[in-house]
Design a protein around this motif. Sequence first.
Motif, PDB file in Angstrom:
ATOM      1  N   LEU A  41      21.436 175.362  -7.802  1.00 23.42           N
ATOM      2  CA  LEU A  41      22.453 174.530  -8.455  1.00 23.42           C
ATOM      3  C   LEU A  41      23.995 174.703  -7.968  1.00 23.42           C
ATOM      4  CD1 LEU A  41      21.090 175.255 -12.111  1.00 23.42           C
ATOM      5  CD2 LEU A  41      21.481 172.896 -10.888  1.00 23.42           C
ATOM      6  N   PHE A  42      24.047 176.174  -7.603  1.00 21.58           N
ATOM      7  CA  PHE A  42      25.374 176.651  -6.949  1.00 21.58           C
ATOM      8  C   PHE A  42      25.628 175.817  -5.768  1.00 21.58           C
ATOM      9  CE2 PHE A  42      25.422 180.293  -9.958  1.00 21.58           C
ATOM     10  CZ  PHE A  42      26.974 180.388 -10.148  1.00 21.58           C
ATOM     11  N   ALA A  43      24.529 175.670  -4.784  1.00 20.04           N
ATOM     12  CA  ALA A  43      24.643 174.748  -3.522  1.00 20.04           C
ATOM     13  C   ALA A  43      24.850 173.478  -3.936  1.00 20.04           C
ATOM     14  CB  ALA A  43      23.493 174.967  -2.819  1.00 20.04           C
ATOM     15  N   ILE A  44      24.419 172.805  -4.920  1.00 17.81           N
ATOM     16  CA  ILE A  44      24.950 171.513  -5.166  1.00 17.81           C
ATOM     17  C   ILE A  44      26.111 171.533  -5.602  1.00 17.81           C
ATOM     18  CG2 ILE A  44      24.235 169.641  -6.853  1.00 17.81           C
ATOM     19  CD1 ILE A  44      21.338 170.753  -7.013  1.00 17.81           C
ATOM     20  N   ILE A  45      26.688 172.250  -6.456  1.00 15.07           N
ATOM     21  CA  ILE A  45      28.173 172.346  -6.789  1.00 15.07           C
ATOM     22  C   ILE A  45      29.250 172.335  -5.616  1.00 15.07           C
ATOM     23  CG2 ILE A  45      29.769 173.659  -8.117  1.00 15.07           C
ATOM     24  CD1 ILE A  45      27.795 174.247 -10.218  1.00 15.07           C
ATOM     25  N   THR A  87      19.211 170.101 -13.000  1.00 15.27           N
ATOM     26  CA  THR A  87      19.560 171.084 -13.980  1.00 15.27           C
ATOM     27  C   THR A  87      18.542 170.955 -15.154  1.00 15.27           C
ATOM     28  OG1 THR A  87      21.848 171.124 -13.613  1.00 15.27           O
ATOM     29  CG2 THR A  87      21.179 171.845 -15.959  1.00 15.27           C
ATOM     30  N   LEU A  88      18.165 169.672 -15.626  1.00 15.71           N
ATOM     31  CA  LEU A  88      17.048 169.324 -16.579  1.00 15.71           C
ATOM     32  C   LEU A  88      15.849 169.874 -16.160  1.00 15.71           C
ATOM     33  CD1 LEU A  88      18.158 165.774 -17.850  1.00 15.71           C
ATOM     34  CD2 LEU A  88      19.013 168.063 -18.543  1.00 15.71           C
ATOM     35  N   ARG A  89      15.570 169.697 -14.955  1.00  9.27           N
ATOM     36  CA  ARG A  89      14.337 170.331 -14.561  1.00  9.27           C
ATOM     37  C   ARG A  89      14.230 171.698 -14.316  1.00  9.27           C
ATOM     38  NH1 ARG A  89      12.561 168.965  -8.443  1.00  9.27           N
ATOM     39  NH2 ARG A  89      13.283 170.710  -7.883  1.00  9.27           N
ATOM     40  N   HIS A  90      15.258 172.410 -14.177  1.00  7.72           N
ATOM     41  CA  HIS A  90      15.446 173.960 -14.192  1.00  7.72           C
ATOM     42  C   HIS A  90      15.142 174.613 -15.528  1.00  7.72           C
ATOM     43  CE1 HIS A  90      16.978 177.816 -14.062  1.00  7.72           C
ATOM     44  NE2 HIS A  90      18.053 177.562 -14.674  1.00  7.72           N
ATOM     45  N   PHE A  91      15.877 173.809 -16.574  1.00  8.65           N
ATOM     46  CA  PHE A  91      15.785 174.257 -17.994  1.00  8.65           C
ATOM     47  C   PHE A  91      14.618 174.174 -18.346  1.00  8.65           C
ATOM     48  CE2 PHE A  91      20.585 172.757 -19.485  1.00  8.65           C
ATOM     49  CZ  PHE A  91      20.926 173.668 -18.586  1.00  8.65           C
ATOM     50  N   ALA A  92      13.764 173.028 -18.046  1.00  8.30           N
ATOM     51  CA  ALA A  92      12.160 173.017 -18.365  1.00  8.30           C
ATOM     52  C   ALA A  92      11.318 174.028 -17.874  1.00  8.30           C
ATOM     53  CB  ALA A  92      11.496 171.648 -17.992  1.00  8.30           C
ATOM     54  N   GLU A  93      11.634 174.547 -16.743  1.00  7.59           N
ATOM     55  CA  GLU A  93      10.909 175.573 -16.023  1.00  7.59           C
ATOM     56  C   GLU A  93      11.322 176.948 -16.494  1.00  7.59           C
ATOM     57  OE1 GLU A  93      12.183 175.114 -11.752  1.00  7.59           O
ATOM     58  OE2 GLU A  93      10.467 173.356 -11.389  1.00  7.59           O
ATOM     59  N   GLU A  94      12.456 177.107 -17.009  1.00  5.63           N
ATOM     60  CA  GLU A  94      13.162 178.355 -17.537  1.00  5.63           C
ATOM     61  C   GLU A  94      12.540 178.525 -18.748  1.00  5.63           C
ATOM     62  OE1 GLU A  94      17.261 180.170 -16.732  1.00  5.63           O
ATOM     63  OE2 GLU A  94      17.431 179.401 -18.633  1.00  5.63           O
ATOM     64  N   GLU A  95      12.527 177.312 -19.594  1.00  5.48           N
ATOM     65  CA  GLU A  95      12.012 177.606 -21.063  1.00  5.48           C
ATOM     66  C   GLU A  95      10.516 177.668 -20.934  1.00  5.48           C
ATOM     67  OE1 GLU A  95      13.195 173.939 -22.684  1.00  5.48           O
ATOM     68  OE2 GLU A  95      15.322 174.292 -22.378  1.00  5.48           O
ATOM     69  N   ALA A  96       9.860 177.440 -20.060  1.00  7.55           N
ATOM     70  CA  ALA A  96       8.467 177.613 -20.020  1.00  7.55           C
ATOM     71  C   ALA A  96       8.022 179.239 -19.490  1.00  7.55           C
ATOM     72  CB  ALA A  96       7.746 176.735 -18.941  1.00  7.55           C
ATOM     73  N   TYR A  97       8.905 179.657 -18.712  1.00  8.80           N
ATOM     74  CA  TYR A  97       8.810 180.986 -18.545  1.00  8.80           C
ATOM     75  C   TYR A  97       9.373 182.131 -19.514  1.00  8.80           C
ATOM     76  CZ  TYR A  97       9.789 185.703 -16.452  1.00  8.80           C
ATOM     77  OH  TYR A  97       9.684 187.046 -16.211  1.00  8.80           O
ATOM     78  N   ASN A 133      34.248 171.806 -12.488  1.00  2.11           N
ATOM     79  CA  ASN A 133      34.796 172.997 -13.059  1.00  2.11           C
ATOM     80  C   ASN A 133      34.182 173.534 -14.442  1.00  2.11           C
ATOM     81  OD1 ASN A 133      36.892 173.444 -11.427  1.00  2.11           O
ATOM     82  ND2 ASN A 133      38.522 172.495 -12.176  1.00  2.11           N
ATOM     83  N   VAL A 134      33.952 172.534 -15.232  1.00  2.00           N
ATOM     84  CA  VAL A 134      33.221 172.709 -16.522  1.00  2.00           C
ATOM     85  C   VAL A 134      31.667 173.273 -16.288  1.00  2.00           C
ATOM     86  CG1 VAL A 134      32.310 171.780 -18.721  1.00  2.00           C
ATOM     87  CG2 VAL A 134      34.598 171.222 -18.037  1.00  2.00           C
ATOM     88  N   LEU A 144      27.754 177.401 -15.902  1.00  4.05           N
ATOM     89  CA  LEU A 144      26.547 177.979 -15.489  1.00  4.05           C
ATOM     90  C   LEU A 144      26.751 179.590 -15.252  1.00  4.05           C
ATOM     91  CD1 LEU A 144      23.897 177.494 -13.738  1.00  4.05           C
ATOM     92  CD2 LEU A 144      25.412 177.217 -11.766  1.00  4.05           C
ATOM     93  N   ASN A 145      27.956 179.827 -14.559  1.00  3.20           N
ATOM     94  CA  ASN A 145      28.320 181.246 -14.651  1.00  3.20           C
ATOM     95  C   ASN A 145      28.415 182.151 -15.802  1.00  3.20           C
ATOM     96  OD1 ASN A 145      29.413 183.016 -12.541  1.00  3.20           O
ATOM     97  ND2 ASN A 145      31.155 183.477 -13.900  1.00  3.20           N
ATOM     98  N   GLN A 146      28.677 181.580 -16.769  1.00  2.00           N
ATOM     99  CA  GLN A 146      28.865 182.246 -18.121  1.00  2.00           C
ATOM    100  C   GLN A 146      27.450 182.368 -18.820  1.00  2.00           C
ATOM    101  OE1 GLN A 146      32.106 183.803 -17.952  1.00  2.00           O
ATOM    102  NE2 GLN A 146      31.941 183.648 -20.205  1.00  2.00           N
TER     103      GLN A 146
END
Length: 293
Positions: free
Chosen positions: A24-28, A56-66, A112-113, A118-120
């Motif tokens: 995600l940081f690389a994409i930004i 981002t949406l794909r990552h959220f799904a993976e993180e929620e599954a974890y 910026n947003v 993401l950082n916070q």
Amino acid sequence: MTEIQWNDRLGIGVDQIDNAHKKLFAIINRMIKLNEDPKNQKLICEEGIKYFKNYTLRHFAEEEAYMQSIGYKKYDLHKRLHENLRSITLPILEQEVIEAEYSFESVQHFINVCLAWLNQHILSEDRSISGRVPIRNDFICSQDEVHNLAVTTAESIENILGLKAQTASEYYRGENIGSSIFYRMTYRIGADRPVLVYLGFEEKLILATAKALTGTQVNKAAQIPISAVSDLSKQMIHEIGKHIPQSEDYKLEKENILSYDLLLKTFQNTYPPYSLLFRTNEGYFVFCIYIKP
């Protein structure tokens, strides 16, 4: 805008999640470069934003599954924060860049947003998944309470400022909305229950408001007297307070201007249970309430 470098402080110790965050940081960072290239800017940034959103949406799904797989006890709140970005913040930001035809400023605002979110989010929420930091014990209001206050505040923005407002986040965590003025007002209920109210005005919003209220052109927020910011803040709180039970019992004790860095430092300790971000056609507005127990 300079590129953002990944550092070990952002790691949570779970390879799957850390690798996704690095991506995600690389994409930004790629979007930062693309936004500075005027050639085919609209097409390139359009594709960049779409890619960031989809990943981002794909990552959220993976993180929620974890989180579910390890029985993470703050799963419901964490998922709610994901859903807020997914269903409210990203669509508002995308709408903004489309309306501005992918101007440099609107794409930079999107970056910026998202970068600040993401950082916070990683530092205060994701790192607690693996125990790198303690799980926060912030008091979180029900979704209905938060939503009802968001509707009330949007109506108050229209009544006071004459501007239509859209909820850009129901869980504002200090995302960077650009050059802004933040104002804190400390009230007290009874003998010993402080109520902290934070208001944030994007610079272009307060400039437009000053012009509408005074009829004079102001070019810099620094030219606006603190008393004018105080008066506007009090008007907003009075209007919103009409819909808050017992708000007439709140006694104002002190008020002060906050820098963005000081606002973030305040939020490091405790996020306000009511923490809202709104978008108007003239800029962004922040409204947060924290009632100390």
